[in-house]
Motif scaffolding. Sequence first.
Motif, PDB file in Angstrom:
ATOM      1  N   ASN A  80     -26.935  20.514  67.549  1.00  0.00           N
ATOM      2  CA  ASN A  80     -28.095  21.064  66.850  1.00  0.00           C
ATOM      3  C   ASN A  80     -29.123  21.629  67.818  1.00  0.00           C
ATOM      4  N   LEU A  81     -29.273  21.008  68.990  1.00  0.00           N
ATOM      5  CA  LEU A  81     -30.183  21.552  69.997  1.00  0.00           C
ATOM      6  C   LEU A  81     -29.694  22.911  70.476  1.00  0.00           C
ATOM      7  N   ALA A  82     -28.386  23.030  70.680  1.00  0.00           N
ATOM      8  CA  ALA A  82     -27.817  24.312  71.104  1.00  0.00           C
ATOM      9  C   ALA A  82     -28.006  25.376  70.030  1.00  0.00           C
ATOM     10  N   ILE A  83     -27.817  25.014  68.762  1.00  0.00           N
ATOM     11  CA  ILE A  83     -28.027  25.969  67.668  1.00  0.00           C
ATOM     12  C   ILE A  83     -29.490  26.390  67.597  1.00  0.00           C
ATOM     13  N   SER A  84     -30.396  25.445  67.782  1.00  0.00           N
ATOM     14  CA  SER A  84     -31.827  25.766  67.784  1.00  0.00           C
ATOM     15  C   SER A  84     -32.165  26.766  68.881  1.00  0.00           C
ATOM     16  N   ASP A  85     -31.641  26.519  70.065  1.00  0.00           N
ATOM     17  CA  ASP A  85     -31.905  27.427  71.178  1.00  0.00           C
ATOM     18  C   ASP A  85     -31.287  28.808  70.938  1.00  0.00           C
ATOM     19  N   SER A 124     -39.567  36.871  63.230  1.00  0.00           N
ATOM     20  CA  SER A 124     -40.664  35.958  63.542  1.00  0.00           C
ATOM     21  C   SER A 124     -40.348  34.547  63.047  1.00  0.00           C
ATOM     22  N   TRP A 125     -39.720  34.486  61.877  1.00  0.00           N
ATOM     23  CA  TRP A 125     -39.348  33.195  61.293  1.00  0.00           C
ATOM     24  C   TRP A 125     -38.270  32.507  62.138  1.00  0.00           C
ATOM     25  N   LEU A 126     -37.242  33.244  62.572  1.00  0.00           N
ATOM     26  CA  LEU A 126     -36.196  32.666  63.420  1.00  0.00           C
ATOM     27  C   LEU A 126     -36.779  32.136  64.724  1.00  0.00           C
ATOM     28  N   TYR A 127     -37.684  32.896  65.282  1.00  0.00           N
ATOM     29  CA  TYR A 127     -38.334  32.495  66.534  1.00  0.00           C
ATOM     30  C   TYR A 127     -39.024  31.152  66.362  1.00  0.00           C
ATOM     31  N   LEU A 128     -39.765  31.007  65.272  1.00  0.00           N
ATOM     32  CA  LEU A 128     -40.536  29.798  65.048  1.00  0.00           C
ATOM     33  C   LEU A 128     -39.654  28.617  64.651  1.00  0.00           C
ATOM     34  N   VAL A 129     -38.629  28.866  63.837  1.00  0.00           N
ATOM     35  CA  VAL A 129     -37.695  27.802  63.468  1.00  0.00           C
ATOM     36  C   VAL A 129     -36.992  27.265  64.711  1.00  0.00           C
ATOM     37  N   GLY A 130     -36.538  28.165  65.587  1.00  0.00           N
ATOM     38  CA  GLY A 130     -35.894  27.739  66.815  1.00  0.00           C
ATOM     39  C   GLY A 130     -36.828  26.960  67.718  1.00  0.00           C
ATOM     40  N   PHE A 131     -38.088  27.377  67.759  1.00  0.00           N
ATOM     41  CA  PHE A 131     -39.083  26.678  68.578  1.00  0.00           C
ATOM     42  C   PHE A 131     -39.278  25.248  68.096  1.00  0.00           C
ATOM     43  N   PHE A 145     -38.008  19.276  68.317  1.00  0.00           N
ATOM     44  CA  PHE A 145     -37.721  18.083  67.516  1.00  0.00           C
ATOM     45  C   PHE A 145     -36.418  17.419  67.948  1.00  0.00           C
ATOM     46  N   PHE A 146     -35.392  18.223  68.263  1.00  0.00           N
ATOM     47  CA  PHE A 146     -34.117  17.630  68.674  1.00  0.00           C
ATOM     48  C   PHE A 146     -34.205  17.025  70.070  1.00  0.00           C
ATOM     49  N   ILE A 147     -35.042  17.573  70.932  1.00  0.00           N
ATOM     50  CA  ILE A 147     -35.296  16.936  72.221  1.00  0.00           C
ATOM     51  C   ILE A 147     -35.934  15.569  71.989  1.00  0.00           C
ATOM     52  N   PHE A 207     -22.819  10.099  61.190  1.00  0.00           N
ATOM     53  CA  PHE A 207     -23.413  10.261  59.857  1.00  0.00           C
ATOM     54  C   PHE A 207     -24.938  10.182  59.932  1.00  0.00           C
ATOM     55  N   HIS A 208     -25.457   9.166  60.637  1.00  0.00           N
ATOM     56  CA  HIS A 208     -26.909   9.051  60.769  1.00  0.00           C
ATOM     57  C   HIS A 208     -27.478  10.231  61.564  1.00  0.00           C
ATOM     58  N   GLY A 209     -26.698  10.731  62.517  1.00  0.00           N
ATOM     59  CA  GLY A 209     -27.135  11.909  63.248  1.00  0.00           C
ATOM     60  C   GLY A 209     -27.241  13.128  62.353  1.00  0.00           C
ATOM     61  N   LEU A 210     -26.303  13.282  61.432  1.00  0.00           N
ATOM     62  CA  LEU A 210     -26.341  14.400  60.490  1.00  0.00           C
ATOM     63  C   LEU A 210     -27.537  14.292  59.549  1.00  0.00           C
ATOM     64  N   ILE A 211     -27.833  13.073  59.077  1.00  0.00           N
ATOM     65  CA  ILE A 211     -28.962  12.878  58.155  1.00  0.00           C
ATOM     66  C   ILE A 211     -30.279  13.211  58.842  1.00  0.00           C
ATOM     67  N   THR A 212     -30.498  12.661  60.036  1.00  0.00           N
ATOM     68  CA  THR A 212     -31.756  12.933  60.744  1.00  0.00           C
ATOM     69  C   THR A 212     -31.845  14.410  61.153  1.00  0.00           C
ATOM     70  N   SER A 213     -30.703  15.021  61.472  1.00  0.00           N
ATOM     71  CA  SER A 213     -30.714  16.447  61.801  1.00  0.00           C
ATOM     72  C   SER A 213     -31.123  17.282  60.598  1.00  0.00           C
ATOM     73  N   LEU A 214     -30.646  16.906  59.434  1.00  0.00           N
ATOM     74  CA  LEU A 214     -31.034  17.612  58.206  1.00  0.00           C
ATOM     75  C   LEU A 214     -32.538  17.515  57.974  1.00  0.00           C
ATOM     76  N   VAL A 215     -33.106  16.342  58.219  1.00  0.00           N
ATOM     77  CA  VAL A 215     -34.555  16.161  58.064  1.00  0.00           C
ATOM     78  C   VAL A 215     -35.309  17.062  59.033  1.00  0.00           C
ATOM     79  N   VAL A 216     -34.826  17.132  60.266  1.00  0.00           N
ATOM     80  CA  VAL A 216     -35.472  17.979  61.278  1.00  0.00           C
ATOM     81  C   VAL A 216     -35.451  19.443  60.857  1.00  0.00           C
ATOM     82  N   TRP A 217     -34.313  19.906  60.373  1.00  0.00           N
ATOM     83  CA  TRP A 217     -34.230  21.299  59.946  1.00  0.00           C
ATOM     84  C   TRP A 217     -35.154  21.585  58.770  1.00  0.00           C
TER      85      TRP A 217
END
Length: 358
Positions: free
Chosen positions: A81-86, A115-122, A127-129, A153-163
Amino acid sequence: MSSPSTQPPEAVISTFYDYYDNYYDAPKPCSKESVRRFAASFLPALYTLAFLLGLLGNSLVVVVLFKYKRLKGMTDVYLLNLAISDLLFVLSLPFWSYFSLDQWVFGTPWCKIISWLYLVGFYSGIFFIMLMSIDRYLAIVRAVFSLKARTAFHGLITSLVVWLVALSASAPELVFREAFPEQNYTTCKQIYPGNFTTWKLLSTLEINILGLLIPSIVMIFCYSMIIKTLVHCRNEKKNKAVRMIFAVMVVFFFFWTPYNIVLFLQLLETLGVLRDCQTSRNLDYAFQVTEILGLFHCCLNPVIYFFMGEKFKKYLKMLFKNWRLPGEACKRCGAHITYHTESTSSFHTQSTGDQDAL
């Protein structure tokens, strides 16, 4: 992200295009021509470099994770998820690179989307760091509890919350961002319906709190507890782990703290606390430098969190050994290459925050 003494309606998170707004909207006695020339001279090359390095490094992370790691643990999920964010972050850079040389020619829909992609990635990247810091804390300090907690599974749940949080925090870009013509020049900025100063205050507080304050508190707590635990632990890998922890913290604060400080100073300018024209120009220069600094942090994430791990180095070697293109090219030249094959089964183990990620 910023603006000069007379603030135009634009977002706190943006790119160099704010400087074009600064140039056109600034009071006449305070010329920003030098700022604009500086942006046009240096930003395209730096954006392009950040794009190429970030795209290459994070793409390799995604490929190796899917090919060898198979996302068996929480660490793997966060790394992906960090790689996808970057990647989201760097994919917006070619647009800003072109914009620095000309004007915004992509229309309002792309103005909003980029602009939205830039901010979502930021937001999601930071958050993933932060989540990876918590993951390491659980793996080292709460080792028994982590056996049940650090699952994919818990990683997927918390990742969903972050997104969801990142998407929500970035929503104003889709609502207010527009391609706007000014003096025969089209820019991409936010057009607020109400008082600009209020929106500027809220936007700056949002990025300072979500982008620096909360992650800093979490990281300082987690890594201080990790170091405290490792100091009392006799382990031959302890020194390496401690060095890695300090590297993560120093790099994060070095790349993002100056940027947040400049944003806060520009808020003071909006509020009328800072009024000097030279100060306004200096803040514009500082913003450009600190933003570029922050952009390159996404290029270092693969090195810090991925390729510095011993197992991931082996994965990378295996990836290139199995890459057929060099071998096929050499065969056409009459050469023969024999690769030493390694069994991948020994690497398909569940991640641990203190071994794989550190």
